[in-house]
Each structure stands twice: as structure tokens, then as C-alpha cells.
Design a protein around this motif. Structure first.
Motif, mmCIF file in Angstrom:
data_model
loop_
_atom_site.group_PDB
_atom_site.id
_atom_site.type_symbol
_atom_site.label_atom_id
_atom_site.label_comp_id
_atom_site.label_asym_id
_atom_site.label_seq_id
_atom_site.Cartn_x
_atom_site.Cartn_y
_atom_site.Cartn_z
ATOM 1 N N UNK A 108 0.875 -1.182 0.000
ATOM 2 C CA UNK A 108 0.000 0.000 0.000
ATOM 3 C C UNK A 108 0.909 1.228 0.000
ATOM 4 N N UNK A 109 0.783 2.039 -1.035
ATOM 5 C CA UNK A 109 1.584 3.262 -1.107
ATOM 6 C C UNK A 109 0.818 4.365 -0.391
ATOM 7 N N UNK A 110 1.343 4.827 0.731
ATOM 8 C CA UNK A 110 0.657 5.875 1.511
ATOM 9 C C UNK A 110 0.918 7.244 0.875
ATOM 10 N N UNK A 111 -0.179 7.947 0.580
ATOM 11 C CA UNK A 111 -0.093 9.281 -0.021
ATOM 12 C C UNK A 111 -1.047 10.208 0.743
ATOM 13 N N UNK A 112 -0.893 11.527 0.613
ATOM 14 C CA UNK A 112 -1.767 12.438 1.370
ATOM 15 C C UNK A 112 -3.260 12.276 1.071
ATOM 16 N N UNK A 113 -3.604 11.775 -0.142
ATOM 17 C CA UNK A 113 -5.035 11.679 -0.488
ATOM 18 C C UNK A 113 -5.613 10.273 -0.276
ATOM 19 N N UNK A 114 -4.853 9.383 0.352
ATOM 20 C CA UNK A 114 -5.341 8.024 0.622
ATOM 21 C C UNK A 114 -6.466 8.074 1.664
ATOM 22 N N UNK A 115 -7.452 7.177 1.541
ATOM 23 C CA UNK A 115 -8.556 7.119 2.509
ATOM 24 C C UNK A 115 -8.481 5.824 3.319
ATOM 25 N N UNK A 116 -9.007 5.834 4.572
ATOM 26 C CA UNK A 116 -8.976 4.588 5.374
ATOM 27 C C UNK A 116 -9.597 3.399 4.635
ATOM 28 N N UNK A 142 -1.021 -11.812 4.024
ATOM 29 C CA UNK A 142 -0.080 -12.256 5.064
ATOM 30 C C UNK A 142 0.941 -11.156 5.377
ATOM 31 N N UNK A 143 1.462 -10.546 4.316
ATOM 32 C CA UNK A 143 2.449 -9.477 4.487
ATOM 33 C C UNK A 143 1.900 -8.202 3.873
ATOM 34 N N UNK A 144 1.818 -7.147 4.671
ATOM 35 C CA UNK A 144 1.345 -5.858 4.165
ATOM 36 C C UNK A 144 2.489 -4.859 4.286
ATOM 37 N N UNK A 145 2.907 -4.331 3.137
ATOM 38 C CA UNK A 145 3.941 -3.303 3.145
ATOM 39 C C UNK A 145 3.259 -1.944 3.126
ATOM 40 N N UNK A 146 3.350 -1.225 4.241
ATOM 41 C CA UNK A 146 2.802 0.140 4.322
ATOM 42 C C UNK A 146 3.938 1.073 3.922
#
Length: 327
Positions: free
Chosen positions: A76-84, A110-114
Motif C-alpha cells: 500500500x503506497x501511503x499518499x496524502x489523499x489516501x482514505x482509510x 499475510x504481508x502488508x507493506x505500508x
């Protein structure tokens, strides 16, 4: 079970980890500490926060570990416009049936890359809280269990960098380990150049399965922790809350909040996993010291005075380790 039998069991069960380490090292040059700490968290059923400047192969290390284990992996690529809802999932309306049905998000893995977790505001980061603690996600009125093993590996750039949001304390505390990584040595840099300057894919052997990890965790649970070691862990955690009781008067003005009881639990679990990784059926004070900094550094919150004096939480934790008597 006596220690000799336990040692033999640990040595037999931990063999596959050497293969796993070797596979990850085919792609990742250096960063042995990071690879070791990721394996510790995996065995101890914890999550890892990895901090370093861009370009140090944080994402690649996580991706490679997940690829070397035959398990589900989501990034999951975290960006300022990401929503929960982009993380956990949401309810979708089906007009034909006139009903809502759940659409599961990428956290069901199993593996989540934040990736770059601190590039999103706190409301998005908080979407991971339930998943990390309870290993479940609530979508609408229903709660869904996450697959086992479930592990969040988050990467972040140092907070001083442009466009970053600090992680909420509740979020940071859910990470078992916070690992800091730095630049490679000259020799490692040359090896990176030779290995990565071509576009050839490095094949990985994916013989390790999630079942092997879960079986190893059961052995880790049974690793022996002596009463003296338990007391040592409690003393270390208490020294972060009340440094004056340990003749660390100077630190009292530097620590805003000490470590929570979660630190005591994680320190014990991580030390057991570290002992397992080294083929031992019992925990030694050296195991606590080897893993202690990664467990405590993000749980000791500093005052403005500490920041004014350029004190880091690493320096404070080191002083605590030096002050508390080793059994």
C-alpha cells in the motif's frame, strides 16, 4: 521439557531460517541487521517500522522477504489523499439485489507493506490500528479475521523530511520493533552497483511456507525465560518511567513518557525469537541487549528539553541499559 531437549528442538526447527536469510541476501546487499530484525518480528508475531532516507532498499528488503516466503503480499503506497477505506475495504451497493456487500481492502494479506506510512495523515494511518492489534478488520457491521501469519512492515522517511506527518503514539506503540537503517559501506555499495546496475531478475527459492512460520512460532513460545531475566526486563521498562530510582536523575527531565506494558511483552517475545534465531532454547541478557534498543527507541517520548539538548531516544535507552544491573 529440559533445556537440552529444547535446544535440540530449536536447532532443528530454526534450520529453514538460515535458508530464508540466504535467499533474502541474494537480493539485498548488507543490511544484515534489518533482515535479522524482520525475522525476529516474524517469529514473535510482531510488526516492524523501518526508518531511513530514500533509496536504502527499505521497500526492496520487505518485498524480497515476502517473495521468499510462499505467502500473500500486498503493498500500500501511503499518499496524502489516501482514505482509510482504501486500506481496510468498504461496503459496495449492489442495485440488482438492493444490498451492500463487503469489498475487502489490501490489508487482507499475510504481508502488508505500508510504504512511506508517514506520507499520509493520522486518520489514514489509524486505519491499521485494529488490524495490527486484534488481527481483524471491521467493515460496516461485520468483523473479518485476517489471515495468519499477518504482519505489517511499514517504511518511513525521517520526520524532518518535506511532506511527512508524524505517526500517532497509539500507532507507533503497536510496532514491536523500530529499525533504523543507514548508508552501506564502500564495499557494499560496489556490490550493489554490480548486482543492481543490470535489469536481470534474481530468482528466489520460495520453499518456506506460512505453515512453517506458524510451527516455528509455537516453538518460540516455549523458549525458557528465567525469573532473573523477567526481572531484568521489568527493571529496564521501569527505568524508562522513573529514571530517578535508577540514579539517572538527569534523564528525568528528558523523558516525557516512558515505555508502556506493551514494551515488556514485546521485549520478552522478541528476545525469545532472537534466541530461537540463534539456535538456543533459553533467553540470555545478551538477547535482551541485542533487541532492546529496537523495542524501546520509539516508546520513550522526549521532552522539549531533550530536543534542545540534542538528546535522542537511542542515547537515553543506551544510558538505561548501562545503569540497570545485568543478572
Amino acid at each position: 521439557m529440559d533445556i537440552t531437549t529444547l535446544n535440540k528442538q530449536v536447532q532443528a526447527e530454526s534450520l529453514f531460517l538460515q535458508d530464508l536469510k540466504r535467499e533474502v541476501s541474494k537480493v539485498i546487499v548488507g543490511q544484515e541487521d534489518l533482515i535479522e530484525k524482520m525475522l525476529v518480528a516474524l517469529l514473535a508475531d510482531g510488526h516492524v517500522l523501518i526508518e531511513g532516507v530514500p533509496g536504502l532498499a527499505k521497500t526492496l528488503a520487505v518485498k524480497t522477504l515476502a517473495s521468499a516466503i510462499n505467502a500473500q503480499f500486498q503493498r500500500i503506497q501511503f499518499t496524502p489523499d489516501l482514505l482509510p477505506a482504501d486500506i481496510t475495504g468498504t461496503l459496495i451497493f449492489n442495485p440488482k439485489e438492493g444490498a451492500f456487500y463487503p469489498k475487502r481492502g489490501p490489508v487482507f494479506s499475510n504481508f502488508v507493506l505500508a510504504d512511506e506510512i508517514n506520507r499520509s495523515p493520522a486518520k489514514v494511518q489509524s486505519a491499521l490500528l485494529e488490524a495490527m492489534q486484534e488481527r481483524q478488520v471491521t467493515i460496516g457491521e461485520k468483523t473479518y479475521p485476517l489471515p495468519a501469519p499477518f504482519m505489517v512492515l511499514a517504511t518511513q522517511n525521517p520526520v524532518e523530511q518535506e511532506g511527512t506527518y508524524p505517526l500517532p503514539e497509539a500507532q507507533v506503540d503497536r510496532f514491536m520493533l523500530k529499525v533504523l537503517i543507514s548508508y552501506p559501506t564502500k564495499e557494499e555499495e560496489k556490490l550493489i552497483l554490480e548486482r543492481m546496475a543490470s535489469h536481470q531478475q534474481i530468482p528466489l527459492n520460495t520453499s518456506v511456507t506460512p505453515e512453517m512460520i506458524l510451527k516455528a512460532r509455537q516453538v518460540v513460545d516455549g523458549i525458557y525465560v528465567d525469573e532473573k531475566i523477567k526481572n531484568y526486563i521489568v527493571e529496564l521498562v521501569f527505568a524508562t518511567r522513573n529514571p530517578k530510582a535508577y540514579q539517572l536523575d538527569k534523564l528525568a527531565s528528558f523523558i516525557a513518557y516512558g515505555a508502556s506494558p506493551r514494551a515488556t511483552i514485546f521485549l520478552t517475545q522478541a528476545a525469545k525469537a532472537y534466541a530461537f534465531l540463534n539456535g538456543r532454547g533459553y533467553v540470555t541478557p545478551e538477547d535482551i541487549k541485542a533487541i532492546g534498543l529496537d523495542v524501546l527507541r520509539h516508546r520513550v517520548l522526549l521532552t522539549y528539553e531533550a530536543e534542545a539538548e540534542n538528546m535522542t531516544s537511542d542515547q537515553i535507552v543506551q544510558q538505561i541499559f548501562e545503569a540497570v544491573d545485568v543478572p
